[in-house]
Structures are given as structure tokens and as C-alpha cells.
Design a protein around this motif. Structure first.
Motif, PDB file in Angstrom:
ATOM      1  N   LEU A 106       0.834  -1.207   0.000  1.00 33.30           N
ATOM      2  CA  LEU A 106       0.000   0.000   0.000  1.00 33.30           C
ATOM      3  C   LEU A 106       0.870   1.259   0.000  1.00 33.30           C
ATOM      4  N   ARG A 155       2.264   1.807  -3.341  1.00 32.16           N
ATOM      5  CA  ARG A 155       1.214   2.278  -4.239  1.00 32.16           C
ATOM      6  C   ARG A 155       0.940   3.775  -4.035  1.00 32.16           C
ATOM      7  N   ARG A 156       0.977   4.213  -2.775  1.00 32.87           N
ATOM      8  CA  ARG A 156       0.763   5.645  -2.511  1.00 32.87           C
ATOM      9  C   ARG A 156       1.902   6.475  -3.107  1.00 32.87           C
ATOM     10  N   GLY A 177       1.360   6.602  -6.685  1.00 34.25           N
ATOM     11  CA  GLY A 177       0.216   7.470  -6.984  1.00 34.25           C
ATOM     12  C   GLY A 177       0.645   8.917  -7.142  1.00 34.25           C
ATOM     13  N   LEU A 178       1.479   9.379  -6.249  1.00 37.03           N
ATOM     14  CA  LEU A 178       1.928  10.769  -6.332  1.00 37.03           C
ATOM     15  C   LEU A 178       2.883  10.961  -7.521  1.00 37.03           C
ATOM     16  N   VAL A 210      -3.915  16.144  -0.780  1.00 36.30           N
ATOM     17  CA  VAL A 210      -2.799  15.210  -0.548  1.00 36.30           C
ATOM     18  C   VAL A 210      -2.589  15.002   0.948  1.00 36.30           C
ATOM     19  N   PHE A 211      -2.626  16.085   1.704  1.00 33.46           N
ATOM     20  CA  PHE A 211      -2.348  15.982   3.139  1.00 33.46           C
ATOM     21  C   PHE A 211      -3.475  15.323   3.933  1.00 33.46           C
ATOM     22  N   VAL A 212      -4.684  15.258   3.367  1.00 32.94           N
ATOM     23  CA  VAL A 212      -5.752  14.554   4.099  1.00 32.94           C
ATOM     24  C   VAL A 212      -5.960  13.137   3.554  1.00 32.94           C
ATOM     25  N   SER A 213      -5.083  12.730   2.664  1.00 38.72           N
ATOM     26  CA  SER A 213      -5.111  11.330   2.206  1.00 38.72           C
ATOM     27  C   SER A 213      -4.218  10.518   3.160  1.00 38.72           C
ATOM     28  N   PRO A 214      -4.219   9.188   3.029  1.00 37.26           N
ATOM     29  CA  PRO A 214      -3.374   8.400   3.958  1.00 37.26           C
ATOM     30  C   PRO A 214      -1.875   8.443   3.615  1.00 37.26           C
ATOM     31  N   LEU A 215      -1.480   9.318   2.694  1.00 31.97           N
ATOM     32  CA  LEU A 215      -0.061   9.425   2.324  1.00 31.97           C
ATOM     33  C   LEU A 215       0.755   9.942   3.511  1.00 31.97           C
ATOM     34  N   ARG A 216       1.721   9.124   3.959  1.00 33.40           N
ATOM     35  CA  ARG A 216       2.567   9.541   5.091  1.00 33.40           C
ATOM     36  C   ARG A 216       3.576  10.581   4.614  1.00 33.40           C
ATOM     37  N   PRO A 217       4.046  11.454   5.513  1.00 35.36           N
ATOM     38  CA  PRO A 217       5.042  12.445   5.094  1.00 35.36           C
ATOM     39  C   PRO A 217       6.285  11.805   4.459  1.00 35.36           C
ATOM     40  N   PHE A 225       6.969  20.367   9.365  1.00 32.96           N
ATOM     41  CA  PHE A 225       5.662  19.783   9.052  1.00 32.96           C
ATOM     42  C   PHE A 225       4.775  19.823  10.296  1.00 32.96           C
ATOM     43  N   ARG A 226       5.360  19.458  11.415  1.00 33.03           N
ATOM     44  CA  ARG A 226       4.610  19.472  12.671  1.00 33.03           C
ATOM     45  C   ARG A 226       4.253  20.910  13.064  1.00 33.03           C
ATOM     46  N   PHE A 251      -3.490   8.136  10.295  1.00 36.60           N
ATOM     47  CA  PHE A 251      -3.477   7.594   8.931  1.00 36.60           C
ATOM     48  C   PHE A 251      -4.457   6.429   8.772  1.00 36.60           C
ATOM     49  N   LEU A 291      -7.649   8.222   8.219  1.00 36.98           N
ATOM     50  CA  LEU A 291      -7.700   8.927   6.931  1.00 36.98           C
ATOM     51  C   LEU A 291      -7.990   7.979   5.769  1.00 36.98           C
ATOM     52  N   HIS A 310      -4.891   5.414  -6.147  1.00 38.27           N
ATOM     53  CA  HIS A 310      -3.595   4.916  -5.649  1.00 38.27           C
ATOM     54  C   HIS A 310      -3.350   5.391  -4.212  1.00 38.27           C
ATOM     55  N   LEU A 311      -3.598   6.675  -3.968  1.00 35.83           N
ATOM     56  CA  LEU A 311      -3.308   7.228  -2.632  1.00 35.83           C
ATOM     57  C   LEU A 311      -4.149   6.542  -1.551  1.00 35.83           C
ATOM     58  N   TYR A 312      -5.383   6.139  -1.923  1.00 35.50           N
ATOM     59  CA  TYR A 312      -6.259   5.495  -0.935  1.00 35.50           C
ATOM     60  C   TYR A 312      -6.215   3.970  -1.027  1.00 35.50           C
TER      61      TYR A 312
END
Lengths: 270, 245
Positions: A7, A10-11, A14-15, A99-106, A256-257, B72, B75, B102-104
């Protein structure tokens, strides 16, 4: 690969896909990647050819060092710009909120930006390297496998600087975006691209030797001149890059924090 | 079980309190309206629910996940739509949806995009750049993005702002249908009181960062002795602070 790693990959893809799709639909962006490195190569290539034509062996070596310096510095520059501009593309398209509210980690965001920086660097610098070979008979790849270490160190430094730039953009918004283009030019004099570190004023030399790039260019001169591999400089560059990357990552994480605390992520495009 | 639990949520910027000790719960499957004038704290509250903004104090739990430590995981199970955040204009509708699939981590991406295109009448627009769409079409694409992961919680910030009545009604009907079919929980921030009356089972009224009243739309209308929610909103917005319940 376990499910979480799949996953995550994939993220990241995706970006990267978002940026690659952008290139597919915007040829000026693609042209811009190769434009400056190629232009630089043309200007300095003709200068080097002129120097070489003066006949002296020293000038011929200097011409080679000049071309090598131009090409290798472009690797740092394009790696840094590729990373920072890919981030800015998100900011310019007002898409960061999604992007920031998706599950993509920093860290996945950083990995995707590194992936895009590598692609942008290759698309920008490879044509210039080929042009140097075709027009001036300068084959950078003749340096052999050690070139991979030069490339890797310069790319790492570019990413480390870009992490710092993106951290400042996160904190200060679009007002800090000029750094994406300008910050490495400020480090160029200390990187000793076209002259040895020894030619800098004595008090400046220790400062220059804190830059991974200064060690890479010392190594390049040792290779293209006497033909020796300066392992000490390469090791120093790698060690410094670890420190620079750690500092860049720490700055990114802290900013970021801080941006999440101050609300800067809500108004980052302003 | 509650989909959202907000306890003593506070956000201050220096001496300014943007959100002041706000607590509420959203039962799973409910549609709750978050109402308030400009600067009431709606966007700040939503930003904290999304993890974009760190609270100064208080606790948020979304779908059983603590947003301070496990955001996360939450999210991945929720989504968000706002007309104030764009999708990349040069990418086609399909490319945009693919990015978010992809992101989700959405399985069977193509099938899901086709399904959403059918649901939102986007099939003929899939290859068009997002920047070339009308406001109504963009809103439908944004909704498709927000439904891509079959969210269990949907946060909507003025989902029908600047839409014509026909498109607005299309969006509202679609959201009602989606909620009925999926059991999704919806938090709706809107200035359209008719929309809130139609869609929401409960309303949280914010003013100057504080919850000043809450209840079902009909209950609030009756309590304030008014004819509709818009008049209740005006009463609350214009009342001196000490008169607010």
C-alpha cells in the motif's frame, strides 16, 4: 512484500503518477527539464573547446575539468530543483489540501518527491551528457563505474538541500518558493566546482569541506587529472551526505509538525 | 457506536481562540450539520478532524482511531470534499481519480472509476482536463474523488457552494443515496440552510469558536419559534453572546 509495504509503494507511485501524467500533458514542462542543462553545456562546451584549442596540455585538462564540473553540478542542481519544484507543483495546483488529508505519510511524500527528482534529473542531464560527447568528444562515462558514486553523492546532496527548502515552504508558504531556484547557487562558490578547495581563502576552506559537493569535485579533479580515485573524498562526501540528509529530514519533520500546529497547511499557497 | 467523538477540542492562535472547548459526537450513519457564520470555527474544526491542524487541547476520535496517534488509519477510511481545494487542472478527470485511487489503495481502480463515472454522470468527461470543466462538473469530479475509497466518514465543506439549483439538488440527492446505501457518516458544513434542513438529522451551531446550540433542525426551529433554519441561524448569529443558549 507485505500488505502495508504494498500500500505504501502504491501511494508513492500514486503521487509520482500524478507528476508523470502532468508531463505527458504539458510539453513545455518536458522541454524545460532539458533546456537549461543543454544550454549550460553549449556555453561551457564552446568555452572548453576554445581553451583546449590554445594548445597547452594544462588548458586541455582544464577544459575537461570544466565540462565535468558543469555536468556534475547540474546533477546536484536538477536533483534539488526536481524535488522542490515537484512539491511546488502541488502547491500551485492548490492540491496539497487533498494530498495531506489522504493516507499518504510524510515520508512517502518525500519518497515520491525523490523519485520524481531522479526522473527529472535524468531527463534534464542525460541529454546534456550526450551532447557533450557528440559535440565536444567529452565522454563523462569514460570515468568508469566510480561515476556512480559521484552521481549518487551529488543527488543525495540535492535531495538534502531540497528537504530543507520544502521545510521552509511548509512553514512560510509560497513566499519561500524562490529558494527552490536560488539556494544552491549560493553554495556553488563553496562547492569548488571549477577550482580546487585549496584555492579558496584559508578560513573558507574548512567551511567548503563541510559540503559533500566539494569532496565530489575534489574527487572528480583527481580522476580526470592524475587519474586516481580519491576514496577519502568520496567517503567524506558520503558521510557528510548522511549528516545533511538527517538534518534535512529533521528540519522537514519539525516544520511539518509546526505547520500543523500553526495552521500553515491551510494557507500554504498564499 | 459513534463515528466521531470530539471532546473539549480547543484551538488557539496566541491569544485568539478559534475553537473553544467544543465537544460533540456523531453517531455512525448520521448526517450532522456544522453551522456558523464566517469565523465561527467550522473550517478549523474540520481541519482538526482531518489531522491538518493540531488541536491546542482536547481529543478527537474518528472511526475508533485517535487522531493524535493513529490518524493515517482513520484517513484511509474517510474522505473530504471542498470547492476551495482544487484537483490538478491539467490532468484529465480519469487521471485525477486514478491518482487518488492509488493514494487510498483502492482495489480494481478502473472498475471503481467507471462505477463513479456512471454514478456521477462523468463518463463523457473522463478524458477531459479537470481545468476545462464547468463549476458543476468540477464539483461532481470532486465528489467522485471523495467517494473513491468508499468512505465510512465524509467531511463536506460547502459541497454545493456556487452550484445552480439543479446541480445542487443532484449533489444532495446523490449524497443522500450514498449514505442510505453505504451507511456512511456525513459531517456537512454549509451556509445553505435549506440543504442542512433537508440532509441533516442534527445540527451543531457554532459561534466565535463555541457550540452555542444543537439539535434536530425541526427542534431548533420550534425552540426559537421560527419558520425555518435560516431564521434560527440569524437569531443565533445576531444575538448578544449572553442570550445564546
Amino acid at each position: 512484500m507485505n500488505a502495508a509495504a504494498r500500500l505504501s509503494a502504491r501511494r508513492i507511485w500514486g503521487l509520482m503518477y500524478r507528476h508523470l501524467a502532468l508531463f505527458r500533458r504539458s510539453w513545455p514542462r518536458l522541454l524545460e527539464l532539458a533546456y537549461w542543462p543543454t544550454l549550460q553545456m553549449c556555453i561551457w562546451g564552446f568555452t572548453a573547446r576554445y581553451l583546449a584549442s590554445r594548445g597547452s596540455g594544462t588548458l586541455a585538462i582544464a577544459a575537461g575539468l570544466l565540462l565535468g564540473g558543469v555536468l556534475l553540478w547540474e546533477i546536484t542542481l536538477r536533483s534539488q530543483m526536481g524535488f522542490a519544484i515537484s512539491f511546488l507543483e502541488e502547491l500551485w495546483s492548490r492540491n496539497l489540501g487533498h494530498v495531506f488529508v489522504s493516507p499518504l505519510r510524510p515520508w512517502e511524500l518525500v519518497a515520491a518527491l525523490i523519485g520524481m527528482a531522479a526522473i527529472r534529473m535524468a531527463a534534464g542531464v542525460l541529454p546534456a551528457i550526450l551532447l557533450a560527447w557528440a559535440l565536444y568528444g567529452f565522454n563523462l562515462f569514460a570515468a568508469g563505474p566510480v561515476l556512480v558514486l559521484f552521481f549518487a553523492n551529488l543527488m543525495l546532496m540535492g535531495w538534502a538541500v531540497a528537504l530543507g527548502v520544502v521545510a521552509l515552504i511548509l512553514r512560510h508558504g509560497a513566499g519561500a518558493e524562490a529558494l527552490a531556484w536560488s539556494v544552491l547557487f549560493g553554495l556553488a562558490p563553496l562547492s569548488a566546482i571549477y577550482y580546487p578547495v585549496a584555492s579558496l581563502p584559508g578560513w573558507l576552506q574548512p567551511v567548503a569541506l563541510l559540503l559533500p559537493s566539494a569532496h565530489v569535485f575534489e574527487g572528480m579533479r583527481a580522476l580526470l587529472g592524475p587519474g586516481v580515485i580519491a576514496w577519502r573524498h568520496l567517503a567524506a562526501a558520503a558521510g557528510l551526505n548522511l549528516v545533511w540528509l538527517a538534518a534535512g529530514a529533521a528540519l522537514f519533520a519539525a516544520q511539518f509538525r509546526a505547520a500543523r500546529r500553526s495552521g500553515a497547511l491551510l494557507s500554504i499557497g498564499e | 457506536m459513534d463515528a466521531v467523538v470530539v471532546e473539549h477540542l480547543t484551538k488557539s492562535y496566541g491569544p485568539t481562540l478559534a475553537v473553544d472547548d467544543v465537544s460533540f459526537r456523531i453517531p455512525t450513519g448520521a448526517t450532522i450539520g456544522l453551522l456558523g457564520g464566517n469565523g465561527a470555527g467550522k473550517t478549523t474544526t474540520i481541519a482538526m478532524l482531518l489531522g491538518l491542524l493540531l488541536p491546542t487541547a482536547g481529543r478527537i476520535q474518528v472511526l475508533g482511531h485517535d487522531m493524535a496517534t493513529d490518524r493515517f488509519a482513520a484517513l484511509a477510511r474517510m474522505n473530504f470534499s471542498s470547492p476551495y481545494i482544487s484537483l490538478p487542472h491539467r490532468l484529465s478527470v480519469a487521471e485525477n481519480l486514478r491518482v487518488y485511487a492509488h493514494l487510498y489503495g483502492v482495489p480494481r481502480t478502473q472498475a471503481r472509476i467507471a462505477e463513479l463515472a456512471d454514478l456521477l454522470d462523468l463518463t463523457t468527461l473522463l478524458d477531459r482536463p479537470a481545468g476545462q470543466l464547468s463549476a458543476g462538473q468540477k464539483t461532481r469530479v470532486a465528489l467522485a474523488k471523495s467517494l473513491i475509497n468508499r468512505p465510512e466518514l465524509l467531511l463536506l465543506d460547502e459541497p454545493t457552494a456556487s452550484l445552480d439549483p439543479d446541480t445542487g439538488d443532484f449533489v444532495r440527492s446523490l449524497l443522500e443515496r450514498y449514505r442510505a446505501q453505504s451507511g456512511c457518516t456525513i459531517l456537512l458544513a454549509s451556509h445553505n440552510m435549506a440543504e442542512v434542513e433537508r440532509m441533516c438529522s442534527d445540527v451543531v451551531m457554532l459561534r466565535a469558536g463555541r457550540i452555542v446550540d444543537r439539535g434536530a433542525p425541526a427542534e431548533l426551529i420550534s425552540r426559537y419559534g421560527r419558520e425555518d433554519l435560516e431564521q434560527v441561524f440569524l437569531d443565533i448569529a445576531r444575538a448578544p453572546t449572553e442570550h445564546v443558549v
